[in-house]
Design an enzyme around this catalytic site. Structure first.
Site, short mmCIF file in Angstrom:
data_model
loop_
_atom_site.label_atom_id
_atom_site.label_comp_id
_atom_site.label_asym_id
_atom_site.label_seq_id
_atom_site.Cartn_x
_atom_site.Cartn_y
_atom_site.Cartn_z
N SER A 83 0.81 -1.22 0.00
CA SER A 83 0.00 0.00 0.00
C SER A 83 0.85 1.27 0.00
O SER A 83 0.34 2.36 -0.29
CB SER A 83 -0.94 0.01 1.20
OG SER A 83 -0.25 -0.28 2.39
N ASP A 130 -3.55 5.61 11.94
CA ASP A 130 -2.65 5.15 10.87
C ASP A 130 -1.38 5.99 10.88
O ASP A 130 -1.38 7.14 10.41
CB ASP A 130 -3.37 5.25 9.52
CG ASP A 130 -2.52 4.75 8.36
OD1 ASP A 130 -1.34 4.42 8.58
OD2 ASP A 130 -3.04 4.71 7.23
N HIS A 135 0.87 4.97 6.66
CA HIS A 135 0.68 5.59 5.35
C HIS A 135 0.82 7.10 5.47
O HIS A 135 1.11 7.62 6.54
CB HIS A 135 -0.69 5.19 4.79
CG HIS A 135 -0.85 3.72 4.65
ND1 HIS A 135 -1.58 2.96 5.54
CD2 HIS A 135 -0.35 2.85 3.74
CE1 HIS A 135 -1.53 1.69 5.18
NE2 HIS A 135 -0.79 1.59 4.09
#
Length: 366
Positions: free
Chosen positions: A122, A343, A346
């Site tokens: 990702s 998160d 990311h």
């Protein structure tokens, strides 16, 4: 007398040639940037793109998230309520050269009719979406077609015939369903068939190698004929990456295809790494100052450099780890739209991956 005159003219001509050569060398040293060609060699020019600091830049960000149709909810921090915008206003300043500003039209012209693929997890998706947005902002009226199918997504800028692919494969090596269950095969890259025929490949892997429990997508690890229930993850990463290195040497024609490794993207779950032990990325509003990260490099960085030193084909490392470690402020934290908690892995878009793509652009126009 004639011979003497001829000798003098010849000598002066040679001196002029030497002076011109030295001037060109000096100009090149000032102008170009060093993306490391990692085969135990020195960097290709006098400026290290990856050593520097973050500076406030009022001309940033390079695009508006609301105007880009390619951003997934998990990276769209402004849409999902992030209240601050200062994190959008930083540009990367290398110590001894200027990073060229990204020019999407120039990028498309240089890569007209070509195919570019990001391969990995990702974080590859993060960088692919960033590049798609950066190009789209440069040619907002150009026709762009987006296709999603299983592991492969693509955006094609029709007017230029440029296609950006992202192929999702977190380990680069294969996971195969066998009678014993799901097996992570450290010696197999069948998926590599989908990567052939590209003009530019940007690989990335690491984050999923540390996953355990329910988020671990395999039951066993095989290395040749040996099967393991588990093994040291750094060792497994090295073996898997070595298989990838062999794949690059056997399958990539570097007269037609350029190969990059995206570099290890850091996380910011442990505030002790930047001397704030009670914190993670949540609520962080500015980068760390200076050019070094107190916590040092993740161990995966050494593995990547060791593997890249064995590859016969030229693979260029976008050495983005340290500059990204300084950006504890640039993660979605609780403002990713997928509702997955905090998160700190990311990155928001617009944001840090735009700089990764700027560094990629700098490397490609050398």
């Amino acid at each position: 007398m004639g011979l003497r005159c001829h000798f003098l003219v010849s000598f002066i001509f040679r001196v002029i040639l030497v002076i011109l050569f030295l001037l060109e060398e000096a100009k090149a040293q000032q102008h170009f940037y060093n993306v490391s060609r990692l085969r135990g060699r020195k960097q290709v020019s006098g400026c290290n793109l990856f050593q520097g600091r973050w500076v406030i830049d009022a001309s940033y960000p390079l695009y508006d998230s609301s105007g880009c149709p390619f951003i997934d909810a998990e990276f769209d921090c402004q849409k999902y309520g992030r209240p601050d915008t200062q994190y959008l206003k930083y540009s990367w300043q290398p110590e001894s050269c200027n990073l060229p500003r990204f020019n999407g039209v120039d990028f498309l012209r240089r890569w007209r009719g070509k195919k570019i693929m990001f391969v990995g997890d990702s974080l590859s998706l993060n960088m692919w979406e960033s590049l798609s947005c950066m190009i789209h902002a440069s040619v907002p009226n150009a026709k762009a077609t987006s296709v999603k199918q299983d592991s492969l997504h693509s955006v094609t800028f029709e007017d230029y015939g440029v296609t950006l692919f992202v192929y999702r494969t977190p380990y680069l090596v294969d996971i195969v369903r066998e009678s014993v269950g799901r097996v992570l095969k450290l010696n197999s890259i069948e998926a590599g068939k989908a990567w052939k025929g590209m003009d530019l490949l940007i690989f990335n892997s690491w984050h999923w190698w540390t996953h355990t429990g329910k988020s671990q997508p395999w039951d066993y690890v095989s290395d040749g004929s040996a099967m393991y229930k588990d093994m040291n993850r750094l060792d497994a990463f090295y073996r898997g990456m070595s298989t990838w290195a062999r794949w690059v040497d056997l399958n990539v024609d570097t007269s037609k295809t350029k190969v990059f490794f995206q570099g290890i993207s850091p996380t910011h779950y442990e505030g002790r790494e930047w001397k704030q032990p009670k914190n993670n990325c949540n609520g962080q509003a500015e980068p760390l100052s200076g050019s070094t990260y107190p916590g040092g490099a993740p161990p995966a960085v050494a593995v990547v450099k060791k593997v890249l030193s064995t590859i016969k084909n030229p693979v260029y490392l976008l050495d983005i780890t340290t500059l990204s470690q300084l950006r504890k402020d640039a993660h979605p934290s609780t403002y990713g739209g997928d509702g997955s908690g905090t998160d700190c892995s990311h990155w928001c878009l617009p944001g840090l991956p735009d700089t990764w793509n700027q560094l990629l652009y700098a490397a490609l126009i050398m």
